[in-house]
Design a protein around this motif. Structure first.
Motif, PDB file in Angstrom:
ATOM      1  N   ALA A  68      11.554  15.698  -8.433  1.00  0.00           N
ATOM      2  CA  ALA A  68      10.948  16.911  -7.868  1.00  0.00           C
ATOM      3  C   ALA A  68      11.683  17.321  -6.594  1.00  0.00           C
ATOM      4  CB  ALA A  68       9.464  16.683  -7.588  1.00  0.00           C
ATOM      5  N   GLU A  69      12.026  16.366  -5.775  1.00  0.00           N
ATOM      6  CA  GLU A  69      12.769  16.661  -4.546  1.00  0.00           C
ATOM      7  C   GLU A  69      14.174  17.145  -4.874  1.00  0.00           C
ATOM      8  OE1 GLU A  69      12.562  13.067  -2.235  1.00  0.00           O
ATOM      9  OE2 GLU A  69      10.383  13.208  -2.048  1.00  0.00           O
ATOM     10  N   GLN A  70      14.850  16.465  -5.785  1.00  0.00           N
ATOM     11  CA  GLN A  70      16.221  16.822  -6.171  1.00  0.00           C
ATOM     12  C   GLN A  70      16.277  18.212  -6.800  1.00  0.00           C
ATOM     13  OE1 GLN A  70      18.016  13.969  -8.828  1.00  0.00           O
ATOM     14  NE2 GLN A  70      19.535  15.426  -9.529  1.00  0.00           N
ATOM     15  N   TRP A  71      15.288  18.523  -7.636  1.00  0.00           N
ATOM     16  CA  TRP A  71      15.265  19.803  -8.350  1.00  0.00           C
ATOM     17  C   TRP A  71      14.568  20.901  -7.556  1.00  0.00           C
ATOM     18  CZ3 TRP A  71      13.388  17.493 -13.670  1.00  0.00           C
ATOM     19  CH2 TRP A  71      14.414  16.701 -14.210  1.00  0.00           C
ATOM     20  N   HIS A  72      14.062  20.572  -6.362  1.00  0.00           N
ATOM     21  CA  HIS A  72      13.382  21.546  -5.501  1.00  0.00           C
ATOM     22  C   HIS A  72      12.234  22.236  -6.238  1.00  0.00           C
ATOM     23  CE1 HIS A  72      16.581  20.940  -2.624  1.00  0.00           C
ATOM     24  NE2 HIS A  72      17.453  21.157  -3.585  1.00  0.00           N
ATOM     25  N   CYS A  73      11.370  21.413  -6.808  1.00  0.00           N
ATOM     26  CA  CYS A  73      10.223  21.968  -7.532  1.00  0.00           C
ATOM     27  C   CYS A  73       9.007  21.079  -7.313  1.00  0.00           C
ATOM     28  CB  CYS A  73      10.541  22.083  -9.027  1.00  0.00           C
ATOM     29  SG  CYS A  73      10.793  20.511  -9.857  1.00  0.00           S
ATOM     30  N   ASP A  74       7.889  21.543  -7.806  1.00  0.00           N
ATOM     31  CA  ASP A  74       6.635  20.816  -7.713  1.00  0.00           C
ATOM     32  C   ASP A  74       6.643  19.629  -8.680  1.00  0.00           C
ATOM     33  OD1 ASP A  74       3.814  21.079  -6.562  1.00  0.00           O
ATOM     34  OD2 ASP A  74       3.451  20.774  -8.712  1.00  0.00           O
ATOM     35  N   ALA A  75       5.985  18.544  -8.310  1.00  0.00           N
ATOM     36  CA  ALA A  75       5.925  17.355  -9.173  1.00  0.00           C
ATOM     37  C   ALA A  75       5.300  17.668 -10.527  1.00  0.00           C
ATOM     38  CB  ALA A  75       5.152  16.240  -8.470  1.00  0.00           C
ATOM     39  N   SER A  76       4.368  18.617 -10.578  1.00  0.00           N
ATOM     40  CA  SER A  76       3.742  18.963 -11.856  1.00  0.00           C
ATOM     41  C   SER A  76       4.750  19.599 -12.808  1.00  0.00           C
ATOM     42  CB  SER A  76       2.547  19.890 -11.648  1.00  0.00           C
ATOM     43  OG  SER A  76       2.957  21.121 -11.102  1.00  0.00           O
ATOM     44  N   PHE A  77       5.734  20.324 -12.268  1.00  0.00           N
ATOM     45  CA  PHE A  77       6.780  20.913 -13.105  1.00  0.00           C
ATOM     46  C   PHE A  77       7.658  19.815 -13.700  1.00  0.00           C
ATOM     47  CE2 PHE A  77      10.969  22.970 -13.696  1.00  0.00           C
ATOM     48  CZ  PHE A  77      10.601  23.903 -14.654  1.00  0.00           C
ATOM     49  N   VAL A  78       7.955  18.783 -12.910  1.00  0.00           N
ATOM     50  CA  VAL A  78       8.731  17.653 -13.423  1.00  0.00           C
ATOM     51  C   VAL A  78       7.973  16.993 -14.569  1.00  0.00           C
ATOM     52  CG1 VAL A  78       9.718  15.387 -12.874  1.00  0.00           C
ATOM     53  CG2 VAL A  78       9.936  17.266 -11.252  1.00  0.00           C
ATOM     54  N   ASP A  83       7.714  15.630 -20.062  1.00  0.00           N
ATOM     55  CA  ASP A  83       6.919  15.620 -21.293  1.00  0.00           C
ATOM     56  C   ASP A  83       7.723  16.200 -22.454  1.00  0.00           C
ATOM     57  OD1 ASP A  83       4.705  14.532 -20.004  1.00  0.00           O
ATOM     58  OD2 ASP A  83       3.600  16.431 -19.911  1.00  0.00           O
ATOM     59  N   GLY A  84       8.348  17.348 -22.238  1.00  0.00           N
ATOM     60  CA  GLY A  84       9.129  17.987 -23.292  1.00  0.00           C
ATOM     61  C   GLY A  84      10.339  17.178 -23.709  1.00  0.00           C
ATOM     62  N   LEU A  85      11.053  16.639 -22.742  1.00  0.00           N
ATOM     63  CA  LEU A  85      12.233  15.822 -23.052  1.00  0.00           C
ATOM     64  C   LEU A  85      11.827  14.530 -23.749  1.00  0.00           C
ATOM     65  CD1 LEU A  85      14.249  16.351 -19.749  1.00  0.00           C
ATOM     66  CD2 LEU A  85      14.840  17.244 -22.019  1.00  0.00           C
ATOM     67  N   GLU A  86      10.687  13.985 -23.358  1.00  0.00           N
ATOM     68  CA  GLU A  86      10.194  12.746 -23.969  1.00  0.00           C
ATOM     69  C   GLU A  86       9.755  13.004 -25.417  1.00  0.00           C
ATOM     70  OE1 GLU A  86       7.918   8.990 -22.093  1.00  0.00           O
ATOM     71  OE2 GLU A  86       6.794  10.865 -22.012  1.00  0.00           O
ATOM     72  N   ARG A  87       9.060  14.116 -25.655  1.00  0.00           N
ATOM     73  CA  ARG A  87       8.657  14.472 -27.032  1.00  0.00           C
ATOM     74  C   ARG A  87       9.873  14.603 -27.940  1.00  0.00           C
ATOM     75  NH1 ARG A  87       4.851  17.631 -24.561  1.00  0.00           N
ATOM     76  NH2 ARG A  87       6.129  19.500 -24.633  1.00  0.00           N
TER      77      ARG A  87
END
Length: 116
Positions: A68-78, A83-87
């Motif tokens: 989340a820090e590296q991608w500059h986004c909210d933890a919920s977005f990660v 989830d999608g990559l894991e599916r």
């Protein structure tokens, strides 16, 4: 500023402008955007998921909060991305050895292959 220094600055500005134009074309051209979206479609992921997949390094297991820090986004977005990559079988979420409250993300063999 003398003539020689002025010419050197002008030449440097011209080179910087060419480099900026080349980078803009590389990253923002319609052709490259289409290639990126086509690659995401082939893998069955969204473009943001593909970007995340490309930013994960084989053999590393970063904590989700670090992503989340590296991608500059909210933890919920990660969470949604993972989830999608894991599916799709491209990453695996694991509990960190050093703290069971922390979830890490690791590329699977299929994820490493897809990334390449």
């Amino acid at each position: 500023m003398d003539e020689t220094a002025g010419a050197a600055v002008a030449k440097g500005d011209a080179v910087a402008k060419k480099v900026t134009q080349a980078l803009a074309e590389l990253f923002f051209s319609a052709e490259n955007q289409q290639r990126f979206h086509s690659a995401a479609d082939e893998l069955g992921v969204t473009p943001p998921m593909l970007k995340g997949l490309l930013e994960l390094e084989p053999g590393s297991s970063p904590p989700m909060r670090s992503l989340a820090e590296q991608w500059h986004c909210d933890a919920s977005f990660v969470t949604v991305m993972v989830d999608g990559l894991e599916r799709r079988g491209l990453v695996e979420r694991q509990v960190a050895d050093y703290d069971r409250r922390i979830k890490t993300v690791e590329l699977t063999r299929e994820g490493i292959t897809a990334r390449q």
